[in-house]
Design a protein around this motif. Structure first.
Motif: not given
Length: 356
Positions: A103-104, A107, A109, A112-113, A117, A168-169, A171-172
């Protein structure tokens, strides 16, 4: 404050490092392999330390003799209590570390975990609906409802973030908002229930290894056996995604498929962890970052190293929770939550200093 950090895509693709193992070539490095091996060995040593320092201590040679069936004197302490709990800690930690790594990378980032999310919040809400609304008391049935709730939350995040230029951004941001909404639902359910039901629900929501047994080991082991190879394969694709959506598409990466597959595998790894031990926070958040700094590939997903780091963090947290507070055997989720909160505060303060 922006949530973008030093996982933003680099300007050029890092040179791949290939580790040769006979006729096979693996995208890895000797440093990464050695770090992963060292982390795994440390986790195993912590397991022996845990078994050897409890109310009924068993030294390493006695543990080996029991496992190899040379003696049955310590069967209850080792095979019925200590070893299943240790194996669940190793496997669940590995699954959470791998999920966080994916996930990191997706994203770009460090926030991301599954915690961020919305999966953990969805799992908590699903479990509370089962326990407080439907009257479910069986731990396995509760875990199934929790997994369903987390899966629905992750699906909502994926659907709302699909089609964005910076998936990705987004999603966070969507995950944080959905998690806050689901947390409020969970708080409402707890306030509307009786004291006894609320206490039982809260105990499950913390995440614990105290009642782990061999069926939990089988569940976690089979899940990791199936999902970890898929996570490693996705890590190679995510290495290209780190360059940015346009470059990755030009290199032949199917962004929609990779995004959906990454979320699915990450959620499945987290679901296996919830099924075996309940929701355990912050391991998926911290393990990939710590592993990446040791491996030296901060802009690339280190799935295997993150899995080893997750095992180390969870076994160490279990040792602290079971030995550092006298007769009180604290759930491992209490320890990971406390340590993870400090880590998250450090991460955010570090990002604030970078932006000054």
């Amino acid at each position: 404050m922006s949530t973008r950090t030093d996982l933003d895509p680099p300007r050029r693709l890092p040179e791949p490092s290939t580790l040769r193992l006979g006729p096979w070539r693996v995208l890895a490095s000797w440093r990464g392999a050695l770090v992963t091996l060292a982390l795994a060995c440390c986790a195993v040593l912590i397991v022996f330390a845990t078994l050897g320092t409890g109310p009924l201590p068993v030294n390493p040679s006695e543990v080996l003799d029991t496992v190899l069936r040379r003696t049955d004197e310590f069967d209850f302490v080792v095979l019925d209590i200590g070893l299943p709990r240790a194996c669940v800690a190793l496997l669940v930690g590995a699954g959470l570390g791998a999920a966080g790594s994916l996930l990191q990378a997706l994203t770009r980032n460090p926030l991301g975990s599954p915690d961020v999310i919305g999966f953990d919040s969805g799992a908590a809400a699903g479990a509370l609906v089962a326990m407080l609304t439907l009257g479910v008391s069986d731990r396995t049935e509760t875990a199934v409802f929790a997994i369903a709730g987390g899966g629905v939350a992750a699906l909502v995040v994926f659907l709302l973030s699909s089609g964005a230029r910076d998936t990705g951004y987004r999603i966070i941001l969507i995950g944080i908002g959905l998690g806050a909404l689901l947390d409020s639902v969970s708080a409402y359910l707890l306030t509307r229930s009786g004291v006894r039901e609320s206490m039982e629900a809260t105990r499950w929501l913390v995440g614990s290894l105290n009642s782990s047994d061999w069926p939990d080991v089988i569940v976690a082991g089979l899940g990791l056996l199936i999902l970890l190879p898929a996570a490693i394969a996705l890590g190679r694709q995510l290495r290209l995604v780190l360059l940015g959506p346009e470059v990755a598409s030009a290199l032949g990466v199917r962004l929609g498929f990779v995004t959906g597959a990454t979320l699915a595998v990450s959620v499945a790894l987290s679901a296996v962890a919830v099924l075996a031990a309940g929701p355990i926070s912050f391991v998926a958040l911290a393990a990939p970052q710590l592993a990446a700094r040791l491996v030296g590939q901060r802009r690339m997903p280190s799935v295997v190293a993150s899995a080893a780091m997750g095992s180390l963090l969870l076994t160490a947290s279990d040792l602290i929770g079971s030995r550092a507070f006298g007769d009180s055997d604290l759930p491992v989720g209490v320890i990971t939550g406390g340590v993870g909160g400090v880590y998250l505060a450090w991460l955010l303060s570090r990002e604030w200093r970078r932006r000054m």
